[in-house]
Design an enzyme around this catalytic site. Structure first.
Site, PDB file in Angstrom:
ATOM      1  N   HIS A  26       0.843  -1.200   0.000  1.00 39.57           N
ATOM      2  CA  HIS A  26       0.000   0.000   0.000  1.00 39.57           C
ATOM      3  C   HIS A  26       0.873   1.243   0.000  1.00 39.57           C
ATOM      4  O   HIS A  26       2.057   1.205   0.340  1.00 39.57           O
ATOM      5  CB  HIS A  26      -0.940   0.009   1.212  1.00 39.57           C
ATOM      6  CG  HIS A  26      -0.247   0.305   2.519  1.00 39.57           C
ATOM      7  ND1 HIS A  26      -0.166   1.582   3.051  1.00 39.57           N
ATOM      8  CD2 HIS A  26       0.405  -0.496   3.399  1.00 39.57           C
ATOM      9  CE1 HIS A  26       0.500   1.539   4.195  1.00 39.57           C
ATOM     10  NE2 HIS A  26       0.856   0.292   4.428  1.00 39.57           N
ATOM     11  N   CYS A  27       0.279   2.372  -0.411  1.00 42.91           N
ATOM     12  CA  CYS A  27       0.939   3.679  -0.318  1.00 42.91           C
ATOM     13  C   CYS A  27       0.089   4.540   0.605  1.00 42.91           C
ATOM     14  O   CYS A  27      -0.661   4.016   1.429  1.00 42.91           O
ATOM     15  CB  CYS A  27       1.105   4.312  -1.694  1.00 42.91           C
ATOM     16  SG  CYS A  27      -0.453   4.630  -2.540  1.00 42.91           S
ATOM     17  N   ALA A  28       0.167   5.855   0.481  1.00 45.16           N
ATOM     18  CA  ALA A  28      -0.542   6.744   1.399  1.00 45.16           C
ATOM     19  C   ALA A  28      -2.054   6.628   1.280  1.00 45.16           C
ATOM     20  O   ALA A  28      -2.776   6.811   2.266  1.00 45.16           O
ATOM     21  CB  ALA A  28      -0.121   8.189   1.154  1.00 45.16           C
ATOM     22  N   THR A  29      -2.550   6.294   0.091  1.00 45.55           N
ATOM     23  CA  THR A  29      -4.004   6.281  -0.103  1.00 45.55           C
ATOM     24  C   THR A  29      -4.548   5.004  -0.743  1.00 45.55           C
ATOM     25  O   THR A  29      -5.747   4.761  -0.690  1.00 45.55           O
ATOM     26  CB  THR A  29      -4.427   7.456  -1.009  1.00 45.55           C
ATOM     27  OG1 THR A  29      -3.737   7.347  -2.271  1.00 45.55           O
ATOM     28  CG2 THR A  29      -4.089   8.797  -0.371  1.00 45.55           C
ATOM     29  N   ARG A  30      -3.659   4.182  -1.344  1.00 49.91           N
ATOM     30  CA  ARG A  30      -4.145   3.069  -2.153  1.00 49.91           C
ATOM     31  C   ARG A  30      -3.626   1.710  -1.687  1.00 49.91           C
ATOM     32  O   ARG A  30      -2.464   1.577  -1.309  1.00 49.91           O
ATOM     33  CB  ARG A  30      -3.727   3.269  -3.614  1.00 49.91           C
ATOM     34  CG  ARG A  30      -4.464   4.365  -4.330  1.00 49.91           C
ATOM     35  CD  ARG A  30      -3.818   4.701  -5.662  1.00 49.91           C
ATOM     36  NE  ARG A  30      -2.673   5.588  -5.490  1.00 49.91           N
ATOM     37  CZ  ARG A  30      -1.882   5.967  -6.471  1.00 49.91           C
ATOM     38  NH1 ARG A  30      -2.080   5.512  -7.694  1.00 49.91           N
ATOM     39  NH2 ARG A  30      -0.887   6.785  -6.241  1.00 49.91           N
TER      40      ARG A  30
END
Length: 468
Positions: A26-30
């Site tokens: 995952h990243c900051a939003t996804r």
């Protein structure tokens, strides 16, 4: 309301089950899922899952937007179901997949500059707060004047605001060594060599108070305080050189010879060849950037503000990190930030219009948080979850960004930092620019909101698009 664990199970099922999932990260939003067979993904089912704000396939990954905070919790639940976490190598392979040479080069720029952005953000905020604390109007509230501020306190604030940029080459060289497979600690030392106090200070040379050192009778040598490109190239070449040396040095001599030869050869190359050549190129790029930003009638703001979020969608926006760092380190201000904050705010305005006009409870539940996320500086939920999905809101968001960007350029707004926009970005404009900063953001939001509300969205059109 479904629990995060139930949502995680729905996600796994909708992307084809555990057997179709290779790994997840995952990243900051996804939430980023690497799948074995893209055809097994039920995209409609994914879109209908609670808390999902949009999904798309990119760079070899199926990316499901949950938003900041939520994505971390969903990720924990997904991995708790026994789904493998994505390895560093898989992440690199995913990033490389489906990209041409230009996109790969831009991605590399991003990989180098993104890790150092947090300290530059902090430095920008320090600059903004320092500007606030030294304003006569603010000091008068406390019965103080600029002359009454302690010199020692001002020196402390200067430590906060100057350190990151004074030693910027060390940060860039460290990150470049890390990205290109070298030893980051060698990168730090090489970068520090470029700003060693024994060398003439670059700022003093530029001011004409100090002369460069002349080596071999014709090579001018100075410190490279605040430079970016020489350190980037030195980091790239240095990492490749270190790896080449390590392959050829016997293991029992590796600790002794590899760092010695790398630093010796790279100090010569960096100070006498890479530094002079690429610093000159950097100056050309800087002056060209400033020239564009000074185009009359707010043209630069109109163009950049209008196209910025379109560039973000293509994924090649990382190149602008270099330009922002260069502007800040050489001029102390960042007019580019003042322009792009409007493009971010405008997408939020368009999403807010959708949220307020739609009668769909599910779309409202998606659009309102997505608009808030955009106003906090993160547009992915707004763009991919709402605006691009219905096309017109995204287009009118671009229009709002263009209008706000042009106004910011006409008002000559200049941020003290980078990478924070809209509401958090206000901290970069505390040096008497705050009223104008608020104005341009309100204009960008208002234009995008009005166009989207009256011309860009109806529930009937939305149903036709969703049914297509």
């Amino acid at each position: 309301m479904a629990t995060n664990k139930e949502i995680a199970k729905e996600v796994v099922s909708a992307v084809g089950g555990e057997e179709n999932i290779q790994s997840v990260t995952h990243c900051a939003t996804r939430l980023r899922v690497m799948v074995k067979d893209r055809e097994k993904i039920d995209e409609e089912k994914v879109e209908d899952i609670e808390k999902v704000k949009g999904a798309f396939f990119n760079s070899g990954q199926y990316q499901i937007i949950f938003g900041t905070g939520t994505v971390n919790k969903i990720y924990e639940e997904v991995t708790g179901l026994g789904i493998a976490e994505q390895t560093t190598q898989e992440t690199k392979e995913a990033k490389v997949a489906d990209k041409n040479a230009f996109q790969k080069a831009i991605r590399t720029f991003g990989d180098v500059f993104v890790p150092i952005i947090p300290v530059l953000v902090a430095t920008g905020l320090f600059m903004g707060l320092r500007g606030l604390l030294t304003q006569e109007q603010v000091l008068a509230v406390f019965g103080l004047t600029p002359e009454s501020i302690s010199a020692n306190f001002l020196m402390y604030t200067q430590v906060l605001t100057d350190t990151a940029f004074a030693f910027l080459p060390a940060l860039v060289a460290w990150s470049a060594f890390r990205v290109f497979g070298g030893s980051p600690v060698i990168g730090i030392v090489l970068g520090l060599m470029l700003v060693n106090p024994a060398l003439p200070n670059a700022y003093e040379v530029a001011a004409g108070t100090v002369e460069p050192i002349t080596m071999f009778g014709f090579i001018p040598v100075v410190g490279y305080q605040g430079t970016v490109l020489p350190a980037f190239i030195a980091g790239f070449v240095g990492a490749k050189l270190e790896r080449a040396i390590r392959k050829r040095v016997p293991e029992y001599l590796d600790l002794l010879l590899t760092p010695f030869l790398t630093l010796l050869l790279m100090s010569i190359l960096s100070l006498f060849i890479i530094g002079p050549v690429f610093h000159s190129l950097e100056e050309v790029i800087l002056h060209a950037t400033i020239w564009v930003l000074q185009l009359p009638f707010g043209l630069a703001g109109l163009i950049i503000g209008g196209l910025n979020q379109l560039i973000v969608v293509t994924g090649v926006h990382h190149i602008f990190n270099f330009l922002e760092v260069q502007l800040l380190s050489n001029t102390g201000v960042n007019p580019y930030n003042a322009i792009i904050t409007n493009s971010v705010a405008a997408q939020g305005g368009a999403t807010l219009a959708v949220a307020m006009k739609t009668k769909s409870k599910k779309l409202k539940a998606l659009a309102f948080p997505s608009a808030l996320s955009a106003f906090l500086g993160i547009t992915e939920p707004a763009i991919f979850g709402v605006n691009l999905r219905y096309v017109k809101p995204f287009a009118f968001g671009l229009v709002g960004g263009a209008v706000g960007g042009m106004l910011a350029e006409l008002l000559q707004l200049e941020g003290t930092g980078m990478s924070v926009t809209v509401i958090p970005g206000a901290l970069l404009y505390l040096n008497s620019q705050l009223p104008w900063y608020i104005l341009v953001n309100v204009v960008a939001i208002g234009v995008a909101f009005a166009l989207t509300y009256f011309l860009g969205f109806t529930d009937k059109e939305a149903k036709n698009i969703d049914a297509a």
